[in-house]
Enzyme design. Structure first.
Site, mmCIF file in Angstrom:
data_model
loop_
_atom_site.group_PDB
_atom_site.id
_atom_site.type_symbol
_atom_site.label_atom_id
_atom_site.label_comp_id
_atom_site.label_asym_id
_atom_site.label_seq_id
_atom_site.Cartn_x
_atom_site.Cartn_y
_atom_site.Cartn_z
ATOM 1 N N THR A 3 -0.136 -14.302 -3.935
ATOM 2 C CA THR A 3 0.526 -13.008 -3.967
ATOM 3 C C THR A 3 1.388 -12.914 -2.720
ATOM 4 O OG1 THR A 3 -1.397 -12.009 -2.888
ATOM 5 C CG2 THR A 3 -1.263 -11.824 -5.291
ATOM 6 N N GLU A 6 16.833 -12.715 -16.988
ATOM 7 C CA GLU A 6 16.006 -13.811 -17.490
ATOM 8 C C GLU A 6 16.693 -15.143 -17.224
ATOM 9 O OE1 GLU A 6 16.220 -10.947 -19.056
ATOM 10 O OE2 GLU A 6 14.522 -10.578 -20.405
ATOM 11 N N ASP A 22 -5.160 -21.403 -5.257
ATOM 12 C CA ASP A 22 -4.760 -20.001 -5.252
ATOM 13 C C ASP A 22 -5.019 -19.468 -3.845
ATOM 14 O OD1 ASP A 22 -4.523 -17.260 -5.445
ATOM 15 O OD2 ASP A 22 -5.636 -17.082 -7.325
ATOM 16 N N LYS A 81 -1.196 -8.592 0.444
ATOM 17 C CA LYS A 81 -2.411 -9.006 1.161
ATOM 18 C C LYS A 81 -2.076 -9.432 2.594
ATOM 19 C CE LYS A 81 -5.001 -10.322 -3.000
ATOM 20 N NZ LYS A 81 -4.000 -10.384 -4.094
ATOM 21 N N ARG A 130 4.115 -6.027 -3.440
ATOM 22 C CA ARG A 130 3.188 -6.523 -4.460
ATOM 23 C C ARG A 130 3.962 -7.453 -5.400
ATOM 24 N NH1 ARG A 130 -1.690 -4.153 -4.801
ATOM 25 N NH2 ARG A 130 -1.904 -4.872 -6.933
ATOM 26 N N TYR A 150 18.742 -6.934 -15.654
ATOM 27 C CA TYR A 150 17.996 -7.967 -16.378
ATOM 28 C C TYR A 150 18.535 -9.322 -15.938
ATOM 29 C CZ TYR A 150 15.111 -5.421 -19.711
ATOM 30 O OH TYR A 150 14.142 -4.650 -20.286
#
Length: 490
Positions: A283, A79, A254, A286, A292, A77
């Site tokens: 992203t 954060e 985008d 692609k 991903r 973790y």
């Protein structure tokens, strides 16, 4: 040069053999716990090896990228941001995130990069909320003289929440090639913003910048959004920035679909969004050919607001995926990737010319990016029928709306096809001309079928006898010379 060949050349002749050993060992471990998952993994590779993958949003990541995701970074973790975590012992995550962000900044020439988003929609949400924070929240806080939103009174907070929920966004319409996450009602973005769309010229099907300017002047959006998922042409981002500045809007792009063409220096000058946009989202898969995930690039004025992506929108960042992003972005900074990106665009032109020469109808009449949008109504088919018929024959595509589509967004009248994945396998212009030939044969040999109630069905269809098997055999012959992950044995 294929991805695997390029990587092998950079890392030694035994690259494929080493990768093969790594995957065999990994699957052996998995098999001891849940053999069905190991088998499904093997079958997925077999299926991808045996089909013509033409989905514009898919690609093949390198073994190095894929292997990077399978590490103990998955157990952490973290954060917060680099050097400012809410959990202890994140020094290695800091290293990974800093390297990924460094590669992103250098690759795209951006002032700031944020590599935590888990997906494209997460990247867009981070960008939207960063814009709201920068344009709405910060001025509001300055006006009342408090440091943060937690210091606002309930009355002040209600006023600020009202302002958050009543901002305007202007983006490309879905049937013109825009994306669901650009303010459309079924998506969370459409619940955040009062949204309007700009379309394309009815005759040319190209963006009409005068029409965009008129819409912006009338609507006065807080955010002007550019970018697409099914528009087969390039965009002049300098003109879009002029429009945004004229109406006082934040300009957001985008570039999820065409990020690889930006990274590979195919899109330069006014076609490169980074020098013109306040915020760019993407992203990392692609055309960029990574794992991903999502990415946000921004000017310095938006950096602090974007950095609040966690906890503003995101949960804990996925360190194993950030590590894979770093590897993919490092690959994208090579001259080999630039060669690949140019071939993606050249192959799309070859595919478009192959369709046109055989009488097919393409939206805008062609392409100058990585995709073509085929209007299948001339074959008497819906997009859903065409997509399914092509899949039966070993050609993987996806249905997509065309401008002013009479069949709506579910059945559609179009099929979208992209060149990034098969270019990774080594396809060139001749192979994509053959792809167009096979696709046209399938569509010409498919007829709509009636539903059980005797009415025309938008999903039912019938292929000519033997057509699917003949096309699959032709696909296998075409693919045989371009193996996927050659030398990788499972």
């Amino acid at each position: 040069m294929t991805l695997t060949t390029a990587t092998a050349a950079a890392n030694g002749a035994d690259y494929a053999a080493t990768a093969s050993q790594a995957y065999q060992a990994a699957l052996s471990v998995i098999e001891q716990v849940e053999p069905r998952i190991a088998e499904a993994t093997r079958q997925e590779l077999a299926d991808q090896r045996s089909s013509l993958k033409l989905i514009a949003s898919e690609n093949y990541a390198s073994p190095a990228v894929l292997l990077t995701m399978g590490s103990w970074f998955s157990d952490k973790y973290a954060e917060g941001t680099v050097g400012h975590r809410f959990y202890a012992a994140c020094q290695n995550v800091d290293t990974v995130e800093a390297i990924a962000a460094e590669h992103a900044r250098e690759l795209f020439g951006a002032e700031y990069a944020y590599v935590q988003p888990h997906s494209g929609i997460d990247a867009n949400l981070v960008a939207f909320w960063a814009i709201l924070a920068n344009r709405v929240e910060l001025p509001e806080l300055a006006e009342v003289g408090v440091k943060g939103i937690n210091d606002l009174s309930e009355e002040q907070w209600e006023s600020l929440r009202h302002k958050f929920g009543h901002q305007r966004a202007l983006g490309m319409s879905l049937d013109a090639g825009g994306h669901l996450t650009h303010g459309f009602r079924p998506n969370i973005s459409g619940k955040m913003f009062h949204q309007r769309s700009y379309g394309t010229d009815p005759t040319t099907q190209l963006i009409d910048y005068d029409q965009v300017r008129a819409a912006a002047r009338e609507f006065k959006p807080l955010v002007l959004i550019a970018g697409y998922s099914a528009y087969p042409r390039r965009v002049n981002f300098a003109k879009m920035r002029e429009i945004a500045d004229e109406v006082g809007a934040t300009f957001m792009v985008d570039m999820a679909h065409f990020a690889g063409l930006v990274a590979g220096k195919v899109f330069t000058g006014e076609e490169d969004p980074v020098p013109y946009a306040h915020i760019v989202t993407s992203t990392t898969h692609k055309s960029l050919r990574g794992p991903r995930g999502g990415l946000v690039l921004a000017t310095k004025e938006y950096a602090d607001s974007v950095d609040r992506g966690c906890p503003m929108v995101l949960g804990g960042p996925m360190a194993h995926v950030m590590a894979a992003k770093a590897v993919a972005l490092a690959e994208a900074r090579t001259t080999g990737f630039q060669t690949y990106a140019q071939q993606v665009a050249d192959n799309a032109k070859a595919l478009a010319e192959g369709f046109t020469r055989r009488g097919a109808t393409l939206v805008t009449g062609g392409t100058d990016n990585h995709l073509v949008l085929l209007d299948v109504s001339g074959y008497g088919l819906t997009g859903r029928q065409a997509e399914s018929a092509l899949l039966d024959a070993g050609i993987v595509s996806n249905r997509n709306a065309v401008p002013s589509d009479p069949n709506g967004a579910w059945y559609t009248s179009g099929v979208r096809l992209g060149t990034p994945a098969l270019t990774t396998r080594g396809f060139g212009a001749d192979e994509f001309d053959r792809v167009a030939e096979l696709a046209v044969d399938v569509l010409s040999g498919t007829t709509p079928a009636t539903a059980s109630n005797g009415k025309p069905g938008k999903a039912r269809y019938v292929l000519a006898d033997g057509l699917a098997d003949r096309t699959k055999a032709a696909c296998a012959e075409l693919l045989a010379d371009f193996p996927l992950y050659p030398g990788l044995q499972l």
